[in-house]
Design a protein around this motif. Structure first.
Motif, mmCIF file in Angstrom:
data_model
loop_
_atom_site.group_PDB
_atom_site.id
_atom_site.type_symbol
_atom_site.label_atom_id
_atom_site.label_comp_id
_atom_site.label_asym_id
_atom_site.label_seq_id
_atom_site.Cartn_x
_atom_site.Cartn_y
_atom_site.Cartn_z
ATOM 1 N N PRO A 91 44.989 29.899 70.987
ATOM 2 C CA PRO A 91 44.551 28.410 71.283
ATOM 3 C C PRO A 91 43.156 28.093 71.190
ATOM 4 C CG PRO A 91 45.010 29.771 73.162
ATOM 5 C CD PRO A 91 45.455 30.443 71.914
ATOM 6 N N PHE A 92 42.314 29.217 70.850
ATOM 7 C CA PHE A 92 40.942 29.030 70.668
ATOM 8 C C PHE A 92 40.457 28.503 69.261
ATOM 9 C CE2 PHE A 92 41.844 32.687 73.651
ATOM 10 C CZ PHE A 92 41.237 32.008 74.769
ATOM 11 N N GLY A 93 39.311 27.959 69.234
ATOM 12 C CA GLY A 93 38.667 27.620 68.312
ATOM 13 C C GLY A 93 37.386 27.869 68.067
ATOM 14 N N ALA A 575 49.505 40.042 58.052
ATOM 15 C CA ALA A 575 48.578 39.189 57.485
ATOM 16 C C ALA A 575 48.872 37.794 58.268
ATOM 17 C CB ALA A 575 48.505 38.890 55.850
ATOM 18 N N THR A 576 50.197 37.531 58.484
ATOM 19 C CA THR A 576 50.607 36.049 58.880
ATOM 20 C C THR A 576 50.362 35.991 60.353
ATOM 21 O OG1 THR A 576 52.976 36.722 59.146
ATOM 22 C CG2 THR A 576 52.166 35.712 56.971
ATOM 23 N N LEU A 577 49.944 37.211 61.083
ATOM 24 C CA LEU A 577 49.750 37.068 62.480
ATOM 25 C C LEU A 577 48.634 37.305 62.932
ATOM 26 C CD1 LEU A 577 53.390 38.480 63.475
ATOM 27 C CD2 LEU A 577 52.728 35.889 63.363
ATOM 28 N N GLU A 578 47.721 38.348 62.054
ATOM 29 C CA GLU A 578 46.611 38.746 62.345
ATOM 30 C C GLU A 578 45.412 37.807 62.983
ATOM 31 O OE1 GLU A 578 43.039 42.028 60.772
ATOM 32 O OE2 GLU A 578 45.130 41.790 59.734
ATOM 33 N N THR A 579 44.926 37.966 64.071
ATOM 34 C CA THR A 579 43.849 36.906 64.603
ATOM 35 C C THR A 579 42.730 37.853 65.256
ATOM 36 O OG1 THR A 579 45.532 35.352 65.225
ATOM 37 C CG2 THR A 579 43.381 35.172 66.207
ATOM 38 N N THR A 580 41.430 37.553 65.127
ATOM 39 C CA THR A 580 40.385 38.261 65.631
ATOM 40 C C THR A 580 39.579 37.123 66.439
ATOM 41 O OG1 THR A 580 40.407 39.597 63.937
ATOM 42 C CG2 THR A 580 38.187 39.317 65.139
ATOM 43 N N GLU A 581 39.185 37.542 67.552
ATOM 44 C CA GLU A 581 38.539 36.481 68.570
ATOM 45 C C GLU A 581 37.196 37.135 69.041
ATOM 46 O OE1 GLU A 581 41.115 35.664 71.554
ATOM 47 O OE2 GLU A 581 42.606 34.827 70.355
ATOM 48 N N ARG A 582 36.242 36.513 68.637
ATOM 49 C CA ARG A 582 34.784 37.018 69.242
ATOM 50 C C ARG A 582 34.426 35.913 70.316
ATOM 51 N NH1 ARG A 582 35.127 38.632 64.052
ATOM 52 N NH2 ARG A 582 34.979 41.015 63.405
ATOM 53 N N VAL A 583 33.966 36.051 71.618
ATOM 54 C CA VAL A 583 33.531 35.452 72.401
ATOM 55 C C VAL A 583 32.508 35.884 73.094
ATOM 56 C CG1 VAL A 583 34.155 34.041 74.575
ATOM 57 C CG2 VAL A 583 35.680 34.377 72.675
ATOM 58 N N GLY A 584 31.464 35.030 73.277
ATOM 59 C CA GLY A 584 30.024 35.572 73.930
ATOM 60 C C GLY A 584 29.261 34.608 74.631
ATOM 61 N N GLY A 585 28.790 34.811 75.944
ATOM 62 C CA GLY A 585 28.367 33.618 76.459
ATOM 63 C C GLY A 585 27.363 34.019 77.819
ATOM 64 N N ILE A 586 26.926 33.205 78.575
ATOM 65 C CA ILE A 586 26.233 33.293 79.772
ATOM 66 C C ILE A 586 26.775 32.538 80.765
ATOM 67 C CG2 ILE A 586 23.903 33.141 80.830
ATOM 68 C CD1 ILE A 586 22.714 33.737 78.068
ATOM 69 N N GLN A 587 26.737 32.775 81.962
ATOM 70 C CA GLN A 587 27.372 32.068 83.156
ATOM 71 C C GLN A 587 26.430 32.178 84.312
ATOM 72 O OE1 GLN A 587 30.641 33.361 86.053
ATOM 73 N NE2 GLN A 587 31.809 31.980 84.806
ATOM 74 N N ILE A 588 25.935 31.104 84.872
ATOM 75 C CA ILE A 588 25.415 31.186 86.034
ATOM 76 C C ILE A 588 26.107 30.468 87.306
ATOM 77 C CG2 ILE A 588 23.945 28.954 85.553
ATOM 78 C CD1 ILE A 588 21.486 30.066 86.696
ATOM 79 N N ASN A 589 25.966 31.158 88.430
ATOM 80 C CA ASN A 589 26.545 30.582 89.418
ATOM 81 C C ASN A 589 25.713 30.280 90.658
ATOM 82 O OD1 ASN A 589 29.652 31.167 89.071
ATOM 83 N ND2 ASN A 589 28.563 33.070 88.432
#
Length: 592
Positions: A91-93, A575-589
């Motif tokens: 579901p990610f873009g 090949a028809t299913l392989e997916t790579t996700e890289r997510v990096g971020g900063i969160q402030i509370n």
């Protein structure tokens, strides 16, 4: 932030005015001098964020400050997926995104113990994987006044009458009042998928805001306490679908009215509850359906024994605003637990249930077309037996301190409307150990499924899971923590065999988690995992790998700054299913 300061901010003046109005109601309800701290502590036990703070004034009076919880994420996604797969694989873009979550609450406890409050929470994001239909969305809105013998709540409220009456969440008004030996509660409002659906707000995906009718609901309940042991109640509730709220709906709107009566009797360790109900349900262009329901449940504790049992008979056409007992069920059950020794507990539960559906006809949604064929009545039976044993080995022998063991066996025998039988047997065993430095647990399960109606689904399954943990820490002379380190190892294996096809699928997993924290500095963790799944038809193994790093730094006493990075590779090898996700971020509370 004090409520009085809100009026100085033009954008917040309408909210400030309403807050002051609600607080004025609560203040006017004060009638006797009670401990505000006690009332506030009761609220903190039920509040999700516990943000209200009681402040003692110089003159001895009290007030509550208004606080705001804010969480802001800024992150980047880099996604690699098969071409033309769309969102069917992930579901990610790819892109730069942000996510904001907030909650605010203002609450006043008067000198008489009455409370007035306002809660508000929501979220906003440009990431459609987070909020799929709207850029910003209201999560919760609730306001009201509560006292020792009354409660008035508006917004997101819950009505919990009984098993056969009303058990639902709605957006509307809920009022309750207690008298000497009597209690009255009522609700009125609307059931909708969200506040946005209620407002029929246009969605970003172009689809209608609603997928079902808005449902107007109402109900009232009268309770009577005849003694310390016996209580009775009457309730009436119903709903009506708004036909105009969902044009060109694929199903017909309906209305329902239901009345119930019940009792609750408790004497010592014996408890018996019962309820009878009758409902009237009608779909548009169809005749009214009338049915009834009965439930009876009891428990009794005596020394080392605990018994329970019940009987439920709910007609297949019964419709209410509660989902505790599904319609069409006729069942009885018995169960018992026995504390045979301080270190041994045995238990067993048996249930015999028949699920019935009535023959139903459906209206034609197009006047020029004939109605669809009716559904025939059906009857399915299921008998279940569950037995278990739990052993606290440390209670049996000091040399086994920290060790626990448990076994569970469940058997189900089913018979469908065609008198074809199926069986489902499961057995699980667990062994665990816990001390200040070491943690260990293992679990093994075996399953067997057989079905005369669907023999291709006959299968055997087996799973094993092992977890091992080690903790290092240091404390001050007074016992306060200084630092700690943790290491966790997880191993797992699951196998399923389809007997008719002679194929099997096995998933093996390995995970390692390292974490540490130091007072005043913050905390950090690194999680690594890998899984391999074999394909039943002999194709290439599907491999998934994950690495996640998190670091959190305190900013003062309440605020935090968090940085994170996640790498996920799914279905490597195809090949028809392989997916790579890289997510990096900063969160402030932040908390004001």
């Amino acid at each position: 932030m004090h409520v009085a300061k809100l009026a100085r901010r033009p954008l917040l003046r309408p909210i400030a005015g309403f807050v002051l109005f609600v607080l004025a109601i609560g203040s006017a309800a004060a009638s006797q001098d009670q401990a505000n701290e006690h009332v506030l502590s009761l609220w903190a036990q039920t509040s999700q964020d516990g943000t209200a703070t009681l402040v003692r004034q110089a003159d001895g009076s009290t007030r509550l400050e208004w606080r705001l919880n804010l969480s802001q994420d800024v992150y980047r996604n880099v996604i690699t997926a098969p071409q033309d797969s769309g969102q069917t694989i992930t579901p990610f873009g790819t892109g730069d995104f942000n996510k904001t979550q907030f909650s605010t609450e203002v609450r006043l406890v008067s000198t008489g113990g009455d409370q007035a409050y306002l809660q508000w929470a929501g979220a906003a994001s440009n990431d459609r994987a987070v909020l799929s239909r709207y850029r910003e969305q209201l999560s919760n809105l609730q306001m009201g006044a509560v006292g020792p013998r009354y409660a008035v709540n508006a917004g997101d409220v819950a009505a919990n009458f009984s098993q056969l009456g009303s058990t639902l969440g709605l957006r509307g008004l809920h009022v309750s009042r207690q008298f000497d030996g009597w209690a009255l509660a009522s609700h009125v409002g609307v059931i909708g998928e969200s506040w946005e659906a209620l407002a029929n707000r246009a969605a970003l995906d172009g689809r209608p805001a609603r997928s079902r009718f808005l449902r107007d609901v109402y109900g009232a309940k009268l309770d009577r306490a005849w003694s310390g042991s016996l209580k009775t109640f009457l309730s009436f509730q119903g709903y009506e679908d708004r036909e105009s709220s969902l044009p060109q709906a694929p199903f017909a709107p309906s209305t329902t009215r239901a009345g119930t009566m019940g009792f609750n009797y408790q004497q010592g360790q014996f408890l018996l509850t019962g309820e009878a109900a009758r409902s009237r349900f009608q779909e548009k262009n169809l005749s009214e359906r009338v049915d009834r329901a009965f439930v009876l449940d009891g428990t009794w504790r005596s020394g080392a024994w605990a018994f329970r049992g019940g009987w439920h008979d709910v007609g297949p056409l019964f419709v209410s605003l509660a989902q505790a007992v599904p319609p069409g069920v006729r069942e009885h059950y018995l169960g018992a637990d026995w504390t045979a020794a301080p270190w041994l507990m045995l238990g067993m539960d048996a249930r015999d249930a028949v699920a019935r559906t009535a023959a139903l006809e459906f209206p034609s949604l197009d006047p020029e077309l004939p109605p669809p064929p009716p559904l025939p009545a059906t009857r399915n039976r299921a008998r279940t037996l569950n037995s278990r044993a739990n052993l606290n080995l440390g209670m049996a022998s000091p040399s086994w301190m920290g060790w626990n063991m448990g076994v569970n066996a469940a058997q189900t025998r089913s018979e469908d409307a065609s008198n074809q039988e199926s069986s489902n047997d499961n057995f699980n065993a667990m062994l665990s150990y816990a001390s200040a430095k070491w943690q260990f647990s293992s679990n093994m399960g075996i399953g067997k499924l057989s079905s005369a109606a669907a023999p291709t689904a006959d299968s055997r399954s087996r799973n094993e899971q092992i977890n091992l943990g080690r903790t290092w820490s240091e404390t001050t002379a007074t016992g306060l923590p200084v630092w700690s380190l943790g290491l966790q190892l997880n191993l797992g294996r699951n196998n399923q065999r389809l007997l008719s096809q002679g194929t099997s699928t096995t998933t093996s997993t390995l995970g390692v988690t390292m974490s540490g924290q130091r007072t005043g500095w913050g905390q950090a963790s690194l999680a690594l995992s890998e899984s391999i799944t074999t394909q039943p038809n002999g194709g290439a193994d599907l491999k998934s790998r994950m690495a996640q790093l998190e670091m959190t730094r305190p900013l003062g006493t309440m605020n935090t700054l968090r940085a994170y990075y996640r790498y996920m590779q799914r279905n490597s090898g195809t090949a028809t299913l392989e997916t790579t996700e890289r997510v990096g971020g900063i969160q402030i509370n932040l908390i004001w």
